[in-house]
Write a protein that holds these residues in place. Structure first.
Motif, PDB file in Angstrom:
ATOM      1  N   HIS A  29       0.837  -1.180   0.085  1.00 38.65           N
ATOM      2  CA  HIS A  29      -0.057  -0.124  -0.007  1.00 38.65           C
ATOM      3  C   HIS A  29       0.964   1.174  -0.045  1.00 38.65           C
ATOM      4  O   HIS A  29       1.932   1.200   0.533  1.00 38.65           O
ATOM      5  N   PRO A  30       0.275   2.498  -0.700  1.00 39.58           N
ATOM      6  CA  PRO A  30       1.264   3.564  -0.636  1.00 39.58           C
ATOM      7  C   PRO A  30       1.055   4.217   0.594  1.00 39.58           C
ATOM      8  O   PRO A  30       0.292   3.834   1.586  1.00 39.58           O
ATOM      9  N   ASP A  31       2.308   5.039   0.942  1.00 39.47           N
ATOM     10  CA  ASP A  31       2.204   5.734   2.118  1.00 39.47           C
ATOM     11  C   ASP A  31       1.199   6.862   2.373  1.00 39.47           C
ATOM     12  O   ASP A  31       0.807   7.145   3.373  1.00 39.47           O
ATOM     13  N   TYR A  33      -2.830   8.438   0.562  1.00 42.88           N
ATOM     14  CA  TYR A  33      -3.747   8.239  -0.508  1.00 42.88           C
ATOM     15  C   TYR A  33      -4.469   9.600  -0.703  1.00 42.88           C
ATOM     16  O   TYR A  33      -4.843  10.388   0.392  1.00 42.88           O
TER      17      TYR A  33
END
Length: 378
Positions: A29-31, A33
């Motif tokens: 998952h990205p840091d 969103y």
């Protein structure tokens, strides 16, 4: 539309105390969103975490979100763990040039919130005995004549309710006729969906609101009728419909999704009916369940809905058969199959022994007889 409905269980979040839980994250998952139009915290948690009801993890990791009712497209959210330091400058508000994402699209569930109620008994209520011009049906602007309204006052508003279903155990439901009596044989279908048991209990009678009206005349004697001028109506009124005073605010305006506060025993809670359909329902459908306030269920409680364990004939080692159906109970020559996840549902209206829930999302239809479990059940 579906994303709007999920908002009921997502951005309705809100009066949550300190929430500490070990989160299982997705593979990656990205840091951060960026919130998009139509997103909800429920959706975002479902996308990046394995359990969408763990949205408080995202909320607590983002202290800049003062009011989760007012997240906006363009808002930047941190998806870091709570014990990590959010990189300075990575979380920020959006431009506020679009409308905020509303907490609850109430219009989507309001008809169910208004129109269904459950009572222990109803035959003592005032009832429609006749209609203007001796009509078979009547609607807004016409008059209904009511027996049993002594004590009412002209100008008082009443809701017109129609008895529809008797809920019970082990038989989930029976249809009711215009007298409020059980229609013969309508409940026989339940045998295909729920195994018989020793639990025999009346859970309540469902009444559906069909109209509202204002009293214009009150009869003076026991055999005298009172007059009700019909106003807003969803269905036509008929003889046998019952009356109750209009409630100023009969349902909650906000919901806080949460797991059940009390343990859910296997097989204790089941789907009794699916509103406006025969046996099955999917996202945006409303189900009646066999539990209420006495079981610790309140508005916002989230359950997972499961196809119950079934039992099939082992056609390799057992008796040869061409039948493909399964049984609700184990027996000689049969093997047991595991329960199967179907959907998640959130309770939005509760009574003593029955509640109504909105199906949020799922992999298969929720059907009469399916079991309800904790949302984290595996």
């Amino acid at each position: 539309m579906l994303k709007q409905i999920r908002t009921v269980a997502a951005v309705a979040l809100l009066t949550v105390t300190t929430y500490a839980v070990a989160v299982e994250t997705g593979a990656s998952h990205p840091d951060t969103y960026v919130v998009r139009k139509g997103d909800t915290l429920w959706d975002i948690a479902a996308r990046f975490l394995k359990k969408p009801w763990l949205w408080p993890e995202i909320w607590q990791a983002n202290p800049q979100v003062k009011n989760p009712h007012l997240i906006y497209p363009g808002d930047v959210l941190s998806l870091a763990y709570l014990d990590r330091v959010t990189p300075q400058g990575t979380v920020q508000p959006g431009k506020r040039d679009e409308a905020p994402i509303n907490a609850i699209p109430l219009a989507q569930v309001e008809p169910f919130l208004k129109n269904l109620t459950v009572m222990d008994s109803f035959k003592e209520l005032p009832y429609v005995v006749g209609l203007e011009d001796n009509r078979m049906r009547a609607s807004a602007g016409q008059q209904a004549y009511v027996r049993g309204l002594q004590g009412a006052q002209p100008g008082q508003r009443y809701a017109v309710l129609r008895p529809t279903v008797r809920y019970g155990q082990p038989k989930p439901s029976d249809d009711l006729d215009e007298r409020g009596n059980v229609t013969p044989f309508t409940g026989d279908l339940w045998k295909s969906y729920v195994a018989s048991s020793d639990r025999h209990e009346l859970l309540g009678y469902e009444l559906a609101q069909v109209a509202t009206g204002t009293v214009t005349h009150v009869g003076s004697g026991e055999r005298e009728t009172s007059t009700l001028l019909l106003q807003a109506s969803g269905r036509e009124v008929r003889a046998g419909d019952r009356l109750v005073p209009v409630q100023a605010n009969p349902y909650d305006l906000q919901f806080v999704p949460h797991a059940p506060t009390a343990a859910v025993a296997d097989g204790h809670l089941r789907v009794l009916a699916v509103a406006d359909t025969l046996t099955s329902g999917g996202p945006r459908d409303v189900i009646a369940i066999s539990g209420g306030t006495r079981d610790g269920i309140d508005n916002g409680t989230v359950f997972s809905v499961w196809r119950s364990r079934r039992h099939v004939t082992d056609r390799v080692t057992g008796m040869a058969t061409s039948r493909t159906d399964d049984a609700l109970k184990p027996g000689a020559g049969r093997v047991s199959l595991p329960a199967e996840y179907a959907a998640h549902a959130m309770v939005f209206r509760t009574f003593d022994r029955v509640s109504y829930a909105l199906v949020m999302e799922g992999t298969k239809p929720a059907r009469v007889g399916y079991e309800l479990k904790h949302p984290d059940a595996q």
